[in-house]
Write an enzyme that holds these catalytic residues in place. Structure first.
Site, PDB file in Angstrom:
ATOM      1  CE1 TYR A  99      40.327  45.901  30.867  1.00 40.93           C
ATOM      2  CE2 TYR A  99      38.730  44.249  31.572  1.00 40.93           C
ATOM      3  CZ  TYR A  99      39.399  45.437  31.790  1.00 40.93           C
ATOM      4  OH  TYR A  99      39.159  46.150  32.934  1.00 40.93           O
ATOM      5  N   GLY A 100      42.206  42.518  30.823  1.00 39.97           N
ATOM      6  CA  GLY A 100      42.361  42.153  32.241  1.00 39.97           C
ATOM      7  C   GLY A 100      41.354  41.174  32.804  1.00 39.97           C
ATOM      8  CE  LYS A 132      37.351  42.098  40.087  1.00 40.27           C
ATOM      9  NZ  LYS A 132      37.372  43.305  39.344  1.00 40.27           N
ATOM     10  CG  HIS A 172      34.377  43.722  43.481  1.00 44.09           C
ATOM     11  ND1 HIS A 172      33.557  44.477  42.672  1.00 44.09           N
ATOM     12  CD2 HIS A 172      35.627  43.925  43.022  1.00 44.09           C
ATOM     13  CE1 HIS A 172      34.289  45.104  41.760  1.00 44.09           C
ATOM     14  NE2 HIS A 172      35.547  44.792  41.958  1.00 44.09           N
ATOM     15  CB  SER A 227      33.778  47.704  38.117  1.00 40.37           C
ATOM     16  OG  SER A 227      33.728  46.330  38.437  1.00 40.37           O
ATOM     17  CB  CYS A 249      32.156  52.652  42.394  1.00 42.46           C
ATOM     18  SG  CYS A 249      30.999  52.630  41.009  1.00 42.46           S
ATOM     19  CE  LYS A 291      36.604  47.271  43.962  1.00 42.98           C
ATOM     20  NZ  LYS A 291      35.743  47.957  42.970  1.00 42.98           N
ATOM     21  CB  THR A 292      42.105  51.723  43.355  1.00 38.31           C
ATOM     22  OG1 THR A 292      41.781  50.475  42.752  1.00 38.31           O
ATOM     23  CG2 THR A 292      43.606  51.941  43.324  1.00 38.31           C
ATOM     24  CG  ASP A 297      39.372  44.550  42.321  1.00 42.59           C
ATOM     25  OD1 ASP A 297      38.548  45.477  42.231  1.00 42.59           O
ATOM     26  OD2 ASP A 297      39.350  43.560  41.575  1.00 42.59           O
ATOM     27  NE  ARG A 322      40.326  48.911  34.823  1.00 40.60           N
ATOM     28  CZ  ARG A 322      39.603  48.740  35.928  1.00 40.60           C
ATOM     29  NH1 ARG A 322      40.178  48.462  37.081  1.00 40.60           N
ATOM     30  NH2 ARG A 322      38.296  48.882  35.890  1.00 40.60           N
ATOM     31  N   GLY A 362      40.689  62.111  49.634  1.00 38.33           N
ATOM     32  CA  GLY A 362      41.258  62.200  50.988  1.00 38.33           C
ATOM     33  C   GLY A 362      40.235  62.610  52.039  1.00 38.33           C
ATOM     34  CD  GLU A 363      38.537  67.051  52.605  1.00 36.35           C
ATOM     35  OE1 GLU A 363      38.761  66.561  53.739  1.00 36.35           O
ATOM     36  OE2 GLU A 363      38.674  68.264  52.339  1.00 36.35           O
TER      37      GLU A 363
HETATM   38  P1  GTP Z   1      37.773  48.713  39.788  1.00 33.38           P
HETATM   39  O1  GTP Z   1      39.245  48.583  39.670  1.00 33.38           O
HETATM   40  O2  GTP Z   1      37.088  48.786  38.462  1.00 33.38           O
HETATM   41  O3  GTP Z   1      37.155  47.667  40.638  1.00 33.38           O
HETATM   42  O4  GTP Z   1      37.470  50.187  40.383  1.00 33.38           O
HETATM   43  P2  GTP Z   1      37.630  50.844  41.833  1.00 33.38           P
HETATM   44  O5  GTP Z   1      36.419  50.583  42.662  1.00 33.38           O
HETATM   45  O6  GTP Z   1      38.945  50.501  42.430  1.00 33.38           O
HETATM   46  O7  GTP Z   1      37.581  52.416  41.490  1.00 33.38           O
HETATM   47  P3  GTP Z   1      38.727  53.523  41.544  1.00 33.38           P
HETATM   48  O8  GTP Z   1      39.219  53.794  42.927  1.00 33.38           O
HETATM   49  O9  GTP Z   1      39.738  53.198  40.525  1.00 33.38           O
HETATM   50  O10 GTP Z   1      37.911  54.808  41.078  1.00 33.38           O
HETATM   51  C1  GTP Z   1      37.218  54.867  39.853  1.00 33.38           C
HETATM   52  C2  GTP Z   1      36.974  56.290  39.456  1.00 33.38           C
HETATM   53  O11 GTP Z   1      36.252  56.968  40.478  1.00 33.38           O
HETATM   54  C3  GTP Z   1      38.272  57.074  39.233  1.00 33.38           C
HETATM   55  O12 GTP Z   1      38.137  57.882  38.102  1.00 33.38           O
HETATM   56  C4  GTP Z   1      38.395  57.902  40.494  1.00 33.38           C
HETATM   57  O13 GTP Z   1      39.107  59.096  40.270  1.00 33.38           O
HETATM   58  C5  GTP Z   1      36.935  58.140  40.887  1.00 33.38           C
HETATM   59  N1  GTP Z   1      36.783  58.284  42.359  1.00 33.38           N
HETATM   60  C6  GTP Z   1      37.315  57.484  43.310  1.00 33.38           C
HETATM   61  N2  GTP Z   1      37.006  57.930  44.556  1.00 33.38           N
HETATM   62  C7  GTP Z   1      36.257  59.040  44.389  1.00 33.38           C
HETATM   63  C8  GTP Z   1      35.629  59.944  45.296  1.00 33.38           C
HETATM   64  O14 GTP Z   1      35.715  59.834  46.526  1.00 33.38           O
HETATM   65  N3  GTP Z   1      34.903  60.952  44.730  1.00 33.38           N
HETATM   66  C9  GTP Z   1      34.789  61.112  43.371  1.00 33.38           C
HETATM   67  N4  GTP Z   1      34.078  62.129  42.913  1.00 33.38           N
HETATM   68  N5  GTP Z   1      35.384  60.279  42.488  1.00 33.38           N
HETATM   69  C10 GTP Z   1      36.095  59.253  42.984  1.00 33.38           C
HETATM   70  C1  SPV Z   2      36.670  45.518  37.702  1.00 33.33           C
HETATM   71  O1  SPV Z   2      36.114  45.655  36.592  1.00 33.33           O
HETATM   72  O2  SPV Z   2      36.028  45.426  38.762  1.00 33.33           O
HETATM   73  C2  SPV Z   2      38.147  45.502  37.796  1.00 33.33           C
HETATM   74  C3  SPV Z   2      38.911  45.407  36.561  1.00 33.33           C
HETATM   75  O3  SPV Z   2      38.688  45.489  38.886  1.00 33.33           O
HETATM   76  S1  SPV Z   2      38.880  43.798  35.914  1.00 33.33           S
HETATM   77  O4  SPV Z   2      40.102  43.108  36.319  1.00 33.33           O
HETATM   78  O5  SPV Z   2      38.860  43.946  34.472  1.00 33.33           O
HETATM   79  O6  SPV Z   2      37.752  43.082  36.390  1.00 33.33           O
HETATM   80 MN    MN Z   3      37.218  45.529  40.542  1.00 27.84          MN
END
Ligand code: GTP
Ligand code: SPV
Ligand code: MN
Length: 607
Positions: free
Chosen positions: A222-223, A231, A251, A273, A275, A277-278, A298, A390, A517-518
């Site tokens: 796994y990733g 990481k 992070h 993770s 929460c 970021k992407t 990330d 993913r 977007g908001e």
């Molecule tokens: P890692 O890759 O694990 O580090 O995650 P990340 O922090 O990049 O999170 P990512 O942007 O992929 O979002 C994770 C989940 O949260 C997804 O299912 C998104 O749809 C949801 N999400 C992201 N931004 C928001 C937001 O502003 N509001 C809500 N309600 N959900 C969100």
């Molecule tokens: C995280 O878990 O914060 C990720 C995915 O970005 S991983 O590469 O599996 O750590």
């Molecule tokens: Mn991450």
């Protein structure tokens, strides 16, 4: 001298002595059928993806060019924090938040696991570089792996192959340092034994030897457990290098924000993770005139520039994004990026016409192949895609990538956001008073656990700077490093720190803030605070805007909900105090006094 001949081991396209010696040593220990030096070419990609299709690991997607679907073993779907170790020489250097074992003891255990573990398989040597190849000091690594899935994933996620290997030996013959990262899925094949689609081992170890800048990973494909540049190198090992050299490995996403007046700001944000970021990094603003471009989603490496400002670089080359919840409404830029192809999808669902689907991507088709391989229909009680499924896709094909995403100088950061997933207590946005108070916000960050790591989901835990699973040393020393970083620059040049929470919920459990977007409205308010143009009210926890102080023109949300998202509740915060106290007690003696002082000051203000 042993006279083992392993085909390929001596066909090294480098003269780097330490690398050659290490590759031979690992090959002799792990006994692969052959050694392949990875060049990163398109031919190699084709050869390996064909091989993965033949092996049943990959399914070629008819609907997306040069893209593949993979389903992992159901027990190999996320990071394994319980199996992740920081094996510093002194246990105190791993601190109270990491698993620790004596380096020699761990090496003895793992050496026996590695012995013969690549039998029947190919050992790949992947030279890679985290961050731009033309950096003055390129951050090199070599991953040895017996997984083709890892090789092709590393091609997307890192700058690798010949172009990275070219940086290992300088024109004058100087051999550069690199981080050796050994990975095995731990599934040797006996003569004639049939392989499975996702080989792995029930015994898993994700191990870091910080003093040696060495990574050993066993048992998982796994990733985060297997793509060791991510990481393991860019956070756990890099945080140790950063501590020693005076910089930060975090992070964090990095985004570029352009105002209607064409003024450019760069923002970094640390959320745990899964929460957000992407999603924030690729955001499409809902407010007119503002533009967001993506630099990273990330990881951020931040160093002071000569002008005294903090500059951030994204060490990665691709996005390894959470699939569920991603669609044209929430994250259109991610959708457009993967639509171009050249992407890998793991543990999502497969449509009957050769495309991918996951929860949150519009209406469910009448029939799917679920991530566990069985039939799935909208009546199924299980999810079609694993919650931590993913997509893996190159940054280069993201329409919103900022031109400077590959600049070795990095970009000067104006604001840092810390954020978590909290149903209560934490307002939509709070501005810190100063760097030390912002460090306190980061150090006490809390969030509900997600599917990105194996274990219970939805449990509130402290996740300092969103780095709990990624700090490669003692968390108390890490907090001190943050405090010290703030003393190394003029306060006016330091990024302003904010604390956000997109995930506060109403009594009926729905999200109070529309998010996605908001969130541009919060970015705008933060920038206007920096420019001295926006107002806020002072509360015991910092500066919190009222709804009137935000630009909510045309917002897709209910005014009462937004008021509730912005609410500062002294009562909820008084309930938070003992939890912070308990967390600080866990950090122990190494907790910097200024953070203890911040807690006492907060307690006073809350009355
Ligand atoms: P890692 O890759 O694990 O580090 O995650 P990340 O922090 O990049 O999170 P990512 O942007 O992929 O979002 C994770 C989940 O949260 C997804 O299912 C998104 O749809 C949801 N999400 C992201 N931004 C928001 C937001 O502003 N509001 C809500 N309600 N959900 C969100
Ligand atoms: C995280 O878990 O914060 C990720 C995915 O970005 S991983 O590469 O599996 O750590
Ligand atoms: Mn991450």
């Amino acid at each position: 001298m042993t006279a083992v001949t392993i085909p390929g081991v001596d066909q090294a396209p480098t003269t780097h002595h330490r690398l050659l010696a290490w590759v031979r040593e690992v090959a002799e220990l792990t006994s692969p059928d052959q050694v392949v030096w990875v060049d990163g070419s398109e031919d190699e990609w084709t050869r390996l993806t064909d091989k993965l299709v033949d092996a049943g690991t990959f399914t070629r997607l008819d609907k997306k060019p040069n893209s593949f679907y993979a389903a992992s073993d159901p027990n190999d779907v996320a990071r394994v924090e319980e199996r992740t170790f920081i094996c510093s020489v002194d246990e105190a250097d791993a601190g109270p938040t990491n698993n620790w074992m004596e380096p020699a003891e761990m090496k003895a255990i793992m050496t026996e696991l590695y012995r013969g573990c690549m039998r029947g398989r190919t050992m790949y040597v992947i030279p890679f570089c985290m961050g731009p190849l033309d950096a003055e000091k390129p951050m090199l690594g070599v991953e040895i792996t017996d997984s083709e899935y890892v090789v092709v994933s590393m091609k997307i996620m890192t700058r690798m192959g010949t172009k990275a290997l070219d940086r290992f030996v300088d024109a004058d013959g100087t051999e550069r340092d690199f981080v050796p990262a050994l990975h095995s899925i731990g599934a040797p094949l006996a003569e004639g034994q049939a392989d499975v689609a996702w080989p792995c081992n029930d015994t898993k170890y994700i191990v870091h030897f910080p003093e040696e800048r060495l990574i050993w990973s066993f048992g998982s494909g796994y990733g985060g457990n297997a793509l060791l540049g991510k990481k393991c190198y860019s956070l756990r090992i890099a945080s140790v290098i950063g501590r020693d050299e005076g910089w930060l490995a975090e992070h964090m996403l990095i985004l570029k924000l352009t105002s209607p007046e064409d003024k450019v700001y760069y923002v970094a944000a640390a959320f745990p993770s899964a929460c957000g970021k992407t999603n924030l990094a690729m955001l499409e603003p809902t407010i007119p005139g503002w533009k967001v471009e993506t630099i990273g989603d990330d990881i951020a490496w931040m160093r002071f520039g000569e002008d005294g400002r903090l500059y951030a670089v994204n060490p990665e080359n691709g996005f390894f994004g959470v699939a569920p919840g991603t669609d044209y409404h929430t994250n259109p830029n991610a959708m457009r990026t993967i639509a171009k192809g050249n992407s890998l999808f793991t543990n999502v669902a497969l449509t009957d016409d050769g495309d991918i689907w996951w929860e949150g991507m519009g209406e469910a088709p009448a029939h799917l192949t679920g991530w566990k391989g069985g039939d799935w229909t909208p009546d199924s009680t299980e999810k079609a895609a694993h919650p931590n499924s993913r997509y893996c896709t190159p940054i280069d094909q993201c329409d919103t990538k900022a031109p400077e995403w590959d600049d070795p100088q990095g970009v000067p950061i104006s604001a840092i956001f810390f954020g978590g997933r909290r149903a209560t207590t934490i307002p939509l946005v709070t501005e810190s008073r100063d760097w030390q108070h912002g460090t306190f916000m980061g150090a006490t960050l809390s969030s509900e656990t997600t599917a990105a790591a194996v274990g219970a989901v939805g449990v509130v835990r402290r996740d300092p700077m969103a780095m709990l699973p990624f700090i490669g040393y003692n968390a108390g020393d890490y907090f001190n490093h943050w405090i010290e970083t703030g003393k190394r620059a003029d306060a006016t040049k330091l990024p302003k720190i904010f604390y956000v929470n997109w995930f506060r919920r109403g009594d009926d459990k729905r999200f109070l803030w529309p998010g996605f977007g908001e969130n541009s409205r919060i970015l705008k308010w933060a920038i206007e605070r920096i420019e001295g143009k926006a107002s806020a009210r002072e509360t015991p926890i910092g500066w919190v805007p009222t709804a009137d102080e935000l630009d909510l023109d045309g917002v897709d949300g209910d005014r009462a909900d937004i008021d509730a998202a912005l609410e500062f509740s002294a009562e909820e915060w008084r309930a938070e105090l003992p939890l912070i106290e308990e967390w600080f007690d866990k950090i122990g003696d190494k907790l910097p006094t200024p953070l203890r002082d911040e807690l006492e000051a907060l307690r006073q203000r809350l009355g």
